[in-house]
Design a protein around this motif. Structure first.
Motif, mmCIF file in Angstrom:
data_model
loop_
_atom_site.group_PDB
_atom_site.id
_atom_site.type_symbol
_atom_site.label_atom_id
_atom_site.label_comp_id
_atom_site.label_asym_id
_atom_site.label_seq_id
_atom_site.Cartn_x
_atom_site.Cartn_y
_atom_site.Cartn_z
ATOM 1 N N LEU A 178 0.674 -1.334 0.215
ATOM 2 C CA LEU A 178 -0.107 0.209 -0.283
ATOM 3 C C LEU A 178 0.729 0.986 -0.276
ATOM 4 C CD1 LEU A 178 -2.556 -1.349 2.860
ATOM 5 C CD2 LEU A 178 -3.232 -0.776 0.487
ATOM 6 N N ASP A 181 -0.785 7.071 0.662
ATOM 7 C CA ASP A 181 -2.186 7.442 0.857
ATOM 8 C C ASP A 181 -2.974 6.686 0.943
ATOM 9 O OD1 ASP A 181 -0.642 10.323 0.100
ATOM 10 O OD2 ASP A 181 -1.347 9.673 -2.220
ATOM 11 N N CYS A 182 -3.050 4.995 -0.041
ATOM 12 C CA CYS A 182 -3.943 4.224 0.653
ATOM 13 C C CYS A 182 -3.746 3.290 2.112
ATOM 14 C CB CYS A 182 -3.985 3.221 -0.406
ATOM 15 S SG CYS A 182 -4.142 4.013 -2.158
ATOM 16 N N LYS A 184 -3.207 5.473 4.816
ATOM 17 C CA LYS A 184 -4.585 6.477 5.607
ATOM 18 C C LYS A 184 -5.911 6.063 5.434
ATOM 19 C CE LYS A 184 -0.286 10.111 4.611
ATOM 20 N NZ LYS A 184 -0.540 11.347 4.593
ATOM 21 N N VAL A 185 -6.629 5.097 4.050
ATOM 22 C CA VAL A 185 -7.622 5.182 3.721
ATOM 23 C C VAL A 185 -8.047 3.730 4.002
ATOM 24 C CG1 VAL A 185 -9.155 4.527 2.073
ATOM 25 C CG2 VAL A 185 -7.387 6.445 1.565
ATOM 26 N N TYR A 186 -7.089 2.849 4.052
ATOM 27 C CA TYR A 186 -7.660 0.966 4.197
ATOM 28 C C TYR A 186 -7.196 1.028 6.137
ATOM 29 C CZ TYR A 186 -8.411 0.334 -0.414
ATOM 30 O OH TYR A 186 -8.670 0.450 -1.409
ATOM 31 N N SER A 187 -6.717 2.039 6.579
ATOM 32 C CA SER A 187 -6.102 1.659 8.194
ATOM 33 C C SER A 187 -7.454 2.411 8.981
ATOM 34 C CB SER A 187 -4.444 2.566 8.722
ATOM 35 O OG SER A 187 -4.571 3.723 7.880
ATOM 36 N N ARG A 188 -8.226 3.220 8.501
ATOM 37 C CA ARG A 188 -8.814 3.520 9.472
ATOM 38 C C ARG A 188 -10.135 2.471 9.937
ATOM 39 N NH1 ARG A 188 -10.578 9.411 5.565
ATOM 40 N NH2 ARG A 188 -8.216 10.072 6.158
#
Length: 188
Positions: A178, A181-182, A184-188
């Motif tokens: 990853l 940027d991705c 950050k999106v997928y770890s939320r």
């Protein structure tokens, strides 16, 4: 090796070579013998007359370069541009007018050996390049890609993952991860 069909001229050339500190490994009186001696003795250099019976020096030089490459100096009583040009194409290192004298022989030998080393290096590099070219697959032209899922349409009209398509057409291998940027999106 020394290939000269005129025994007296051969003796003069051999004397000059020996005076310069070189040893003549073998002597041939025609082109066929010159090729056989080169294959058997593998001399440091071949000095060879152009006009010889059985097989002329140009043809003998071609065969030597194909079968057991060696530095070659062609000897001739004539300074004909046609022979010089043909000799160069065959990989002959130098062309010397007969009868050669010591300094000319020494200079010509050095040139022939240097040219031969260059020829061998070019052959090595060409072989390496050919191996590299055989391994290369090239992607070119326009590749249709889906704006949504990012699959690409192959040349058979089917949609497939971009990684699969690129691997098939380039030999590249993929590992997945990853980007920041991705992540950050997928770890939320």
């Amino acid at each position: 090796d020394l290939a000269e069909d005129d025994v007296l001229v051969g003796d003069v050339i051999q004397s000059e070579l020996e005076r310069l500190g070189h040893r003549v490994a073998g002597r041939a009186i025609d082109g066929r013998q010159a090729v056989e001696l080169a294959k058997c003795l593998r001399p440091d250099i071949v000095l060879m007359d152009i006009a010889m019976p059985e097989l002329n020096g140009l043809e003998a030089a071609r065969q030597i370069q194909e079968q057991c490459p060696r530095p070659i100096v062609l000897l001739s009583a004539h300074e004909e541009t046609e022979f010089v040009n043909r000799a160069g194409v065959l990989g002959v290192g130098a062309y010397l007018l007969k009868p050669p004298i010591g300094p000319e022989l020494a200079r010509t030998r050095a040139i022939a050996e240097a040219r031969f080393a260059d020829l061998l290096e070019l052959r090595r590099l060409n072989a390496e390049l050919q191996v590299a070219l055989d391994k290369v697959k090239v992607l070119s032209g326009m590749i249709p890609i889906c704006a949504g899922c990012k699959k690409v349409r192959n040349d058979r009209g089917f949609w497939q993952q971009v990684e699969t398509y690129i691997s098939e057409h380039s030999g590249a291998k993929f590992s997945h991860g990853l980007c920041p940027d991705c992540l950050k999106v997928y770890s939320r």
